[in-house]
Design an enzyme around this catalytic site. Structure first.
Site, PDB file in Angstrom:
ATOM      1  N   CYS A 142       0.654  -0.988   0.091  1.00 49.03           N
ATOM      2  CA  CYS A 142      -0.042  -0.065   0.040  1.00 49.03           C
ATOM      3  C   CYS A 142       1.062   1.214   0.065  1.00 49.03           C
ATOM      4  CB  CYS A 142      -0.891   0.067   1.213  1.00 49.03           C
ATOM      5  SG  CYS A 142      -2.077   1.394   1.260  1.00 49.03           S
ATOM      6  N   HIS A 151      -9.034  -3.535  -2.899  1.00 46.86           N
ATOM      7  CA  HIS A 151      -7.928  -2.883  -1.896  1.00 46.86           C
ATOM      8  C   HIS A 151      -8.642  -1.293  -2.034  1.00 46.86           C
ATOM      9  CE1 HIS A 151      -3.743  -2.093  -0.460  1.00 46.86           C
ATOM     10  NE2 HIS A 151      -4.229  -0.809  -0.601  1.00 46.86           N
TER      11      HIS A 151
HETATM   12 ZN   LIG Z   1      -3.589   1.115  -0.355  1.00 46.26          ZN
END
Ligand SMILES: [Zn+2]
Length: 190
Positions: free
Chosen positions: A109, A151
């Site tokens: 991320c 996500h």
């Molecule tokens: Zn992310």
């Protein structure tokens, strides 16, 4: 266009449920500029997805995708097909899971830099949303593309991939991930 500052884990914007966009606002210069800047920011940091809350805008909007690599067409290996993500702008997404199949794979991320971990996601989904022209769209996605969409949609609900990990045993710094886990595979942040 400009490169935007990315919010890192700990910033409250990443834990806030983002607001839907009014369809009439999608074509406004402010939102069109934001989308352009998000694509530029994602590409600058070599991400495969970027949600508006990650650039401090609490809106239900994300961009995703990878520019095609040279030689993509002649190389039809199975894993390569799964890794391909078309460029997309998704606004106010609603995800429906198709079938009961799940897949377990690595994620990273942009808001949790240099960390990787394994996450279980639905293998196949359908998404209803608006595109950047304000048109209703419905797309089917599976594999890595479906993973990226899940996500990014989580970011719109204040959810991070760590929250989705069944166990933290695979949680790794990038150096250790490369050394012990990746087998040469590049897992992009999103
Ligand atoms: Zn992310």
């Amino acid at each position: 266009m400009s490169i935007l500052k990315i919010a890192r884990m700990g910033h409250p914007v990443l834990r806030t449920r983002a607001q839907p966009l009014e369809p009439a606002d999608i074509k406004s210069p402010r939102i069109q500029q934001l989308i352009d800047d998000m694509f530029e920011t994602m590409q600058e940091y070599q991400g495969v997805g970027l949600a508006a809350p990650q650039v401090h805008e609490s809106l239900r909007l994300f961009v995703a995708g990878l520019p095609p690599r040279p030689g993509d067409d002649d190389d039809e290996e199975e894993e390569g097909e799964d890794d391909r993500v078309p460029l997309m702008t998704i606004i106010n997404p609603e995800i429906a899971i198709i079938g009961g199949d799940t897949a377990d794979d690595w994620e990273g991320c942009l808001s949790i830099p240099e960390i990787r971990g394994r996450v279980t996601r639905a293998r196949e989904i359908k998404v209803k949303a608006y595109d950047r022209r304000g048109q209703r769209i419905e797309i089917s996605a599976r594999g890595f593309t479906a993973r990226v969409i899940q996500h990014e949609t989580d970011h719109l609900d204040g959810v991070l991939f760590l929250d989705r990990m069944a166990s933290f045993e695979t949680l790794s710094y990038l150096d250790e991930f490369s050394k012990y886990w990746s087998r040469g595979r590049n897992v992009r942040e999103e």
